[in-house]
Design a protein around this motif. Structure first.
Motif, PDB file in Angstrom:
ATOM      1  N   HIS A 156      11.190  53.063  33.223  1.00 15.49           N
ATOM      2  CA  HIS A 156      10.128  52.405  32.450  1.00 15.49           C
ATOM      3  C   HIS A 156       9.844  53.125  31.135  1.00 15.49           C
ATOM      4  O   HIS A 156       9.271  52.551  30.218  1.00 15.49           O
ATOM      5  CB  HIS A 156       8.829  52.358  33.263  1.00 15.49           C
ATOM      6  CG  HIS A 156       8.864  51.376  34.395  1.00 15.49           C
ATOM      7  ND1 HIS A 156       7.809  51.210  35.245  1.00 15.49           N
ATOM      8  CD2 HIS A 156       9.819  50.526  34.799  1.00 15.49           C
ATOM      9  CE1 HIS A 156       8.127  50.282  36.155  1.00 15.49           C
ATOM     10  NE2 HIS A 156       9.345  49.860  35.890  1.00 15.49           N
ATOM     11  N   HIS A 158       7.766  55.771  30.845  1.00 16.95           N
ATOM     12  CA  HIS A 158       6.402  56.300  30.813  1.00 16.95           C
ATOM     13  C   HIS A 158       6.033  56.858  32.179  1.00 16.95           C
ATOM     14  O   HIS A 158       6.725  56.612  33.165  1.00 16.95           O
ATOM     15  CB  HIS A 158       5.398  55.246  30.350  1.00 16.95           C
ATOM     16  CG  HIS A 158       5.448  53.972  31.145  1.00 16.95           C
ATOM     17  ND1 HIS A 158       5.563  52.745  30.553  1.00 16.95           N
ATOM     18  CD2 HIS A 158       5.439  53.755  32.474  1.00 16.95           C
ATOM     19  CE1 HIS A 158       5.617  51.820  31.507  1.00 16.95           C
ATOM     20  NE2 HIS A 158       5.535  52.393  32.675  1.00 16.95           N
ATOM     21  N   HIS A 160       3.755  57.340  35.562  1.00 13.25           N
ATOM     22  CA  HIS A 160       2.916  56.550  36.458  1.00 13.25           C
ATOM     23  C   HIS A 160       1.877  57.454  37.091  1.00 13.25           C
ATOM     24  O   HIS A 160       2.107  58.640  37.284  1.00 13.25           O
ATOM     25  CB  HIS A 160       3.762  55.889  37.541  1.00 13.25           C
ATOM     26  CG  HIS A 160       4.659  54.815  37.007  1.00 13.25           C
ATOM     27  ND1 HIS A 160       5.788  54.412  37.645  1.00 13.25           N
ATOM     28  CD2 HIS A 160       4.580  54.078  35.875  1.00 13.25           C
ATOM     29  CE1 HIS A 160       6.378  53.451  36.944  1.00 13.25           C
ATOM     30  NE2 HIS A 160       5.670  53.235  35.856  1.00 13.25           N
ATOM     31  N   HIS A 167      -0.216  50.580  36.418  1.00 13.37           N
ATOM     32  CA  HIS A 167      -0.555  50.045  35.093  1.00 13.37           C
ATOM     33  C   HIS A 167      -0.102  48.588  34.974  1.00 13.37           C
ATOM     34  O   HIS A 167       0.685  48.103  35.778  1.00 13.37           O
ATOM     35  CB  HIS A 167       0.098  50.885  33.995  1.00 13.37           C
ATOM     36  CG  HIS A 167       1.588  50.878  34.084  1.00 13.37           C
ATOM     37  ND1 HIS A 167       2.351  49.875  33.585  1.00 13.37           N
ATOM     38  CD2 HIS A 167       2.432  51.759  34.659  1.00 13.37           C
ATOM     39  CE1 HIS A 167       3.615  50.135  33.836  1.00 13.37           C
ATOM     40  NE2 HIS A 167       3.706  51.268  34.487  1.00 13.37           N
TER      41      HIS A 167
HETATM   42 ZN    ZN Z   1       5.896  51.436  34.575  1.00 17.72          ZN
END
Ligand code: ZN
Length: 171
Positions: A156, A158, A160, A167
């Motif tokens: 992704h 980013h 978590h 998110h």
């Molecule tokens: Zn994510």
């Protein structure tokens, strides 16, 4: 776990930290507050480059003072960012005064934060520079945790939260 055994910050690590950001006069500009620390995935430019570079190699439990020059932070101020626009650009009921921040469309179409500089009868002077542009940034960082990113986080791009994928924005 002692500091020497804990992993160092490098690309692919998720870092949890508290920070305080001050300007050269020592005024506090921003901070992560006293509650939840922030979390980011290191090595992909989620935070300003100078801070990311300054944190590399640090470990859980360490504190770091990182000084970030404008070119490694939010950039130099661009005089072309100061623009005069018609008062009609804003809805009539908008309260406009110097210092008011609002969202505008940047040159690449992405939303950017803009600031009202001056207000006249039918004209408004706005500044499209980032509020922190042109400033040397003084970060005081307390590193709470350094861990490997999960495969999902890397995919992704980013970090978590502790509850996993909490998110919005994608599956
Ligand atoms: Zn994510």
């Amino acid at each position: 776990m002692s500091a020497s055994q804990s992993p160092a910050i490098e690309a692919g690590k998720v870092v949890t930290l508290h920070y305080t950001l001050r300007d050269s006069a020592g005024n506090e500009l921003d901070s992560s507050g006293t509650d939840e620390p922030i979390q980011y995935l290191h090595g992909i430019g989620m935070i300003v480059p100078g801070l990311e570079e300054g944190l590399a190699g640090k470990r859980q439990g360490e504190r770091a003072k990182v000084v970030v020059k404008p070119e490694d932070g939010y950039g130099e101020r661009d005089p072309r960012g100061i623009q005069e626009v018609s008062r009609d650009t804003f809805p009539p009921d908008t309260a406009l005064e110097p210092g008011t921040e609002f969202e505008a469309e940047g040159p690449d179409g992405d939303p950017i934060l803009a600031t009202v500089v001056a207000v006249a009868a039918d004209k408004v002077t706005i500044d499209l520079n980032h509020p922190l542009a042109g400033l040397t940034l003084y970060f005081d960082v307390s590193i709470k945790e350094v861990r490997d990113a999960t495969a999902e986080e890397l995919a992704h791009g980013h970090a978590h939260g502790p509850e996993g994928h909490e998110h919005e924005g994608h599956d």
